[in-house]
Design a protein around this motif. Structure first.
Motif, PDB file in Angstrom:
ATOM      1  N   ILE A   1       0.928  -1.167  -0.001  1.00  0.00           N
ATOM      2  CA  ILE A   1       0.181  -0.126   0.075  1.00  0.00           C
ATOM      3  C   ILE A   1       1.151   1.282  -0.038  1.00  0.00           C
ATOM      4  CG2 ILE A   1      -1.607   1.117   0.989  1.00  0.00           C
ATOM      5  CD1 ILE A   1      -2.549  -1.289   2.630  1.00  0.00           C
ATOM      6  N   GLU A   2       0.657   1.951  -0.969  1.00  0.00           N
ATOM      7  CA  GLU A   2       1.612   3.229  -1.105  1.00  0.00           C
ATOM      8  C   GLU A   2       0.705   4.596  -0.691  1.00  0.00           C
ATOM      9  OE1 GLU A   2       4.409   5.592  -4.110  1.00  0.00           O
ATOM     10  OE2 GLU A   2       3.172   4.192  -4.873  1.00  0.00           O
ATOM     11  N   THR A   3       1.288   5.233   0.074  1.00  0.00           N
ATOM     12  CA  THR A   3       0.550   6.312   0.712  1.00  0.00           C
ATOM     13  C   THR A   3       1.819   7.589   0.454  1.00  0.00           C
ATOM     14  OG1 THR A   3       1.734   6.533   2.821  1.00  0.00           O
ATOM     15  CG2 THR A   3      -0.191   5.136   2.518  1.00  0.00           C
ATOM     16  N   GLU A   4       1.287   8.564   0.818  1.00  0.00           N
ATOM     17  CA  GLU A   4       2.159  10.052   0.674  1.00  0.00           C
ATOM     18  C   GLU A   4       3.512   9.839   1.405  1.00  0.00           C
ATOM     19  OE1 GLU A   4       1.977  14.779   1.497  1.00  0.00           O
ATOM     20  OE2 GLU A   4       0.231  13.693   1.549  1.00  0.00           O
ATOM     21  N   GLY A   5       3.260   9.236   2.674  1.00  0.00           N
ATOM     22  CA  GLY A   5       4.449   9.188   3.622  1.00  0.00           C
ATOM     23  C   GLY A   5       5.419   7.804   3.202  1.00  0.00           C
ATOM     24  N   GLY A   6       4.857   7.037   2.290  1.00  0.00           N
ATOM     25  CA  GLY A   6       5.654   5.790   2.235  1.00  0.00           C
ATOM     26  C   GLY A   6       4.874   4.706   1.797  1.00  0.00           C
ATOM     27  N   LEU A   7       5.257   3.511   1.877  1.00  0.00           N
ATOM     28  CA  LEU A   7       4.719   2.279   1.549  1.00  0.00           C
ATOM     29  C   LEU A   7       4.540   1.324   2.921  1.00  0.00           C
ATOM     30  CD1 LEU A   7       7.190   2.793  -0.907  1.00  0.00           C
ATOM     31  CD2 LEU A   7       5.169   1.512  -2.059  1.00  0.00           C
ATOM     32  N   TYR A   8       3.384   0.467   2.824  1.00  0.00           N
ATOM     33  CA  TYR A   8       3.227  -0.368   3.937  1.00  0.00           C
ATOM     34  C   TYR A   8       2.730  -1.840   3.575  1.00  0.00           C
ATOM     35  CZ  TYR A   8       2.746   3.735   6.617  1.00  0.00           C
ATOM     36  OH  TYR A   8       2.853   5.145   7.489  1.00  0.00           O
ATOM     37  N   VAL A   9       3.041  -2.729   4.319  1.00  0.00           N
ATOM     38  CA  VAL A   9       2.633  -3.991   4.208  1.00  0.00           C
ATOM     39  C   VAL A   9       2.127  -4.451   5.742  1.00  0.00           C
ATOM     40  CG1 VAL A   9       2.901  -6.476   4.101  1.00  0.00           C
ATOM     41  CG2 VAL A   9       4.113  -4.882   2.285  1.00  0.00           C
ATOM     42  N   ALA A  10       0.809  -5.002   5.603  1.00  0.00           N
ATOM     43  CA  ALA A  10       0.232  -5.311   7.004  1.00  0.00           C
ATOM     44  C   ALA A  10      -0.315  -6.583   7.299  1.00  0.00           C
ATOM     45  CB  ALA A  10      -0.723  -4.204   7.470  1.00  0.00           C
ATOM     46  N   LYS A  11      -0.173  -7.294   8.282  1.00  0.00           N
ATOM     47  CA  LYS A  11      -0.834  -8.479   8.425  1.00  0.00           C
ATOM     48  C   LYS A  11      -1.957  -8.479   9.853  1.00  0.00           C
ATOM     49  CE  LYS A  11      -0.032 -13.233  10.072  1.00  0.00           C
ATOM     50  NZ  LYS A  11       1.097 -14.316  10.304  1.00  0.00           N
ATOM     51  N   VAL A  12      -2.917  -9.086   9.610  1.00  0.00           N
ATOM     52  CA  VAL A  12      -4.184  -9.051  10.529  1.00  0.00           C
ATOM     53  C   VAL A  12      -3.737 -10.136  11.488  1.00  0.00           C
ATOM     54  CG1 VAL A  12      -6.525  -9.267  11.312  1.00  0.00           C
ATOM     55  CG2 VAL A  12      -5.867  -8.008   9.105  1.00  0.00           C
ATOM     56  N   THR A  13      -3.344 -10.170  12.778  1.00  0.00           N
ATOM     57  CA  THR A  13      -2.934 -10.967  13.905  1.00  0.00           C
ATOM     58  C   THR A  13      -4.175 -11.446  14.552  1.00  0.00           C
ATOM     59  OG1 THR A  13      -2.091  -9.458  15.195  1.00  0.00           O
ATOM     60  CG2 THR A  13      -0.443 -10.312  13.799  1.00  0.00           C
ATOM     61  N   SER A  14      -5.244 -10.890  14.726  1.00  0.00           N
ATOM     62  CA  SER A  14      -6.209 -11.134  15.822  1.00  0.00           C
ATOM     63  C   SER A  14      -7.497 -10.240  15.150  1.00  0.00           C
ATOM     64  CB  SER A  14      -6.119 -10.790  17.058  1.00  0.00           C
ATOM     65  OG  SER A  14      -7.225 -11.102  17.879  1.00  0.00           O
ATOM     66  N   LEU A  15      -8.495 -10.905  14.908  1.00  0.00           N
ATOM     67  CA  LEU A  15     -10.128 -10.272  14.834  1.00  0.00           C
ATOM     68  C   LEU A  15     -10.359  -9.705  16.014  1.00  0.00           C
ATOM     69  CD1 LEU A  15     -11.393 -12.669  11.947  1.00  0.00           C
ATOM     70  CD2 LEU A  15     -10.097 -10.538  11.641  1.00  0.00           C
ATOM     71  N   PHE A  16     -10.175 -10.212  17.232  1.00  0.00           N
ATOM     72  CA  PHE A  16     -10.486  -9.613  18.475  1.00  0.00           C
ATOM     73  C   PHE A  16      -9.495  -9.642  19.648  1.00  0.00           C
ATOM     74  CE2 PHE A  16     -12.833  -9.868  22.475  1.00  0.00           C
ATOM     75  CZ  PHE A  16     -13.835  -8.804  22.513  1.00  0.00           C
ATOM     76  N   ASP A  17      -9.107  -8.409  19.930  1.00  0.00           N
ATOM     77  CA  ASP A  17      -8.172  -8.334  21.104  1.00  0.00           C
ATOM     78  C   ASP A  17      -9.078  -7.706  22.348  1.00  0.00           C
ATOM     79  OD1 ASP A  17      -6.335  -6.604  22.670  1.00  0.00           O
ATOM     80  OD2 ASP A  17      -4.884  -7.905  21.256  1.00  0.00           O
ATOM     81  N   GLN A  18      -9.313  -8.707  23.370  1.00  0.00           N
ATOM     82  CA  GLN A  18      -9.871  -8.203  24.477  1.00  0.00           C
ATOM     83  C   GLN A  18      -9.565  -7.120  25.220  1.00  0.00           C
ATOM     84  OE1 GLN A  18     -13.137  -9.912  25.574  1.00  0.00           O
ATOM     85  NE2 GLN A  18     -13.040  -7.864  26.477  1.00  0.00           N
ATOM     86  N   GLU A  19      -8.019  -7.271  25.449  1.00  0.00           N
ATOM     87  CA  GLU A  19      -7.561  -6.206  26.397  1.00  0.00           C
ATOM     88  C   GLU A  19      -7.772  -4.520  25.558  1.00  0.00           C
ATOM     89  OE1 GLU A  19      -3.065  -4.532  28.281  1.00  0.00           O
ATOM     90  OE2 GLU A  19      -3.456  -6.499  27.387  1.00  0.00           O
ATOM     91  N   ALA A  20      -7.576  -4.760  24.362  1.00  0.00           N
ATOM     92  CA  ALA A  20      -7.691  -3.442  23.725  1.00  0.00           C
ATOM     93  C   ALA A  20      -9.170  -2.997  23.609  1.00  0.00           C
ATOM     94  CB  ALA A  20      -6.921  -3.509  22.033  1.00  0.00           C
ATOM     95  N   THR A  21     -10.062  -3.954  23.331  1.00  0.00           N
ATOM     96  CA  THR A  21     -11.428  -3.735  23.360  1.00  0.00           C
ATOM     97  C   THR A  21     -11.927  -2.913  24.825  1.00  0.00           C
ATOM     98  OG1 THR A  21     -11.798  -5.523  21.870  1.00  0.00           O
ATOM     99  CG2 THR A  21     -13.736  -4.708  22.920  1.00  0.00           C
ATOM    100  N   ASN A  22     -11.454  -3.420  25.826  1.00  0.00           N
ATOM    101  CA  ASN A  22     -11.912  -3.178  27.163  1.00  0.00           C
ATOM    102  C   ASN A  22     -11.453  -1.603  27.382  1.00  0.00           C
ATOM    103  OD1 ASN A  22     -12.934  -5.300  27.860  1.00  0.00           O
ATOM    104  ND2 ASN A  22     -11.396  -6.174  28.941  1.00  0.00           N
ATOM    105  N   THR A  23     -10.143  -1.291  26.794  1.00  0.00           N
ATOM    106  CA  THR A  23      -9.664   0.075  26.700  1.00  0.00           C
ATOM    107  C   THR A  23     -10.675   0.895  25.880  1.00  0.00           C
ATOM    108  OG1 THR A  23      -7.356  -0.759  27.101  1.00  0.00           O
ATOM    109  CG2 THR A  23      -7.535   1.690  26.051  1.00  0.00           C
ATOM    110  N   LYS A  24     -11.114   0.508  24.806  1.00  0.00           N
ATOM    111  CA  LYS A  24     -11.830   1.368  23.764  1.00  0.00           C
ATOM    112  C   LYS A  24     -13.197   1.432  24.630  1.00  0.00           C
ATOM    113  CE  LYS A  24     -12.955   3.110  19.995  1.00  0.00           C
ATOM    114  NZ  LYS A  24     -12.370   4.147  19.322  1.00  0.00           N
TER     115      LYS A  24
END
Length: 349
Positions: free
Chosen positions: A265-288
């Motif tokens: 993925i190319e953006t103005e600031g650079g290029l990226y490659v990303a991998k989805v490691t989890s569809l649900f993160d409980q700790e982050a969800t609680n923080t949200k």
């Protein structure tokens, strides 16, 4: 910047530059909210209290130019802060007027704390300093009372907010990504954009990296692969509303199943490659969830203030308010725990 009684101690010593007076009479009315008049002494003391905090936070960076520096929408810090303070004073009056509706009042213990703060402030400052900031006992007590009621009313109003947030509403996913930046940082921390030629070199490296990635959902170890090629992955939790590391990356990752890897993925600031490691993160969800609740509370509080403000009869006396100038007098505040022998030198302006 949130104001409160604790933290920076209002009862600390104030140090002011010795300057010609602003020609303001303390009994002049700065603003009238319904039947309540806010006089110049109250407005002056409160704005000096706010001023001291701004000078403590931003003075180290902007120095004597703080109040004349452009802030937002072409206005100086002085214009922006004074406009904000005037609205806060109006809000505090409205909160006082509606306090009975919420059963809010100061307890005897809270009143005693305020009186102790007033006494401490009075003892810490000389007559000259107190005169310049309108720091009489009566005025200081009035401002502290308004601040204390504001805090209690905010809590009372926010208690009515809906605090029930489902996992589905707050659900957070998790990704890891590799960035191929179009920027570089020099030794002094200054960020510099790469030349077009340098960007093409970065792009070729990113394309070579992406060529070694699988196309389907997989247990492929992106972190290990990145390390083998001299790169690092960055972990990040996200949902579809996120904009980190970029909105484009979030949109692409949000469409993938667990283990899915984006294309380059190319953006103005650079290029990226990303991998989805989890569809649900409980700790982050609680923080949200906590963030959503706080957002609801703040929205409820602001909507109530807007409702009351719209219904109120407010008359501002800009002529009097204009006489109070932040750029003409430096005000510094001794913080809690600072020794009495420690002083802050005032600056002539």
């Amino acid at each position: 910047m949130k104001r409160r009684i604790g933290g920076i101690l209002l009862a600390g010593a104030l140090f002011c530059a010795s300057l010609t007076g602003c020609g303001m009479k303390e009994n002049e009315v700065v603003v009238t909210v319904n039947d309540t008049k806010v006089t110049a002494d109250v407005a002056n003391f409160y704005v000096r209290y706010v001023q001291a905090q701004y000078e403590a936070y931003y003075g180290a960076y902007l120095g004597d130019q703080l109040w004349t520096t452009k802030a937002e929408k072409g206005k100086t810090y002085e214009e922006t802060v004074k406009a904000s303070v005037l609205k806060e004073l109006e809000t505090m009056v409205l909160l006082e007027e509606h306090a009975k509706e919420y059963g809010v009042e100061l307890t005897d213990a809270e009143k005693q704390v305020i009186k102790a703060q007033v006494k401490k402030f009075d003892k810490a400052n000389g007559a000259k300093e107190k005169k310049k900031v309108s720091g009489s006992k009566k005025t200081v007590e009035r401002v502290l009372t308004m601040l204390a009621l504001q805090n209690k009313m905010a809590e009372a109003i926010q208690k009515e907010a809906d605090i029930n947030v489902s996992d589905e509403e707050a659900a957070q996913k998790k990704m890891e990504y590799v960035k191929f930046s179009y920027q570089t940082t020099d030794g002094s921390g200054k960020v510099k954009n790469l030349s077009e030629e340098e960007k093409q070199t970065v792009k070729k490296s990113a394309e070579a990296f992406a060529a070694g990635l699988p196309q389907d959902t997989t247990d492929f170890d992106l972190q290990a692969y990145a390390a083998e090629n001299g790169y690092e992955t960055v972990p990040l939790t996200f949902d579809k509303t996120g904009e980190q590391p970029t909105k484009e990356v979030v949109e692409a990752a949000d469409q993938l199943p667990e283990g899915g890897i984006t294309s380059l993925i190319e953006t103005e600031g650079g290029l990226y490659v990303a991998k989805v490691t989890s569809l649900f993160d409980q700790e982050a969800t609680n923080t949200k969830k906590g963030a959503i609740v706080e957002e609801r509370k703040n929205e409820l509080y602001q909507s109530k203030i807007e409702e009351w403000t719209k219904a109120a009869k407010i008359k501002e006396n800009k002529k009097v308010w204009k006489k109070i100038k932040l750029s003409k007098m430096s005000v510094k505040m001794k913080t809690e725990g600072q020794k009495d022998s420690q002083t802050t030198e005032s600056q002539e302006k």
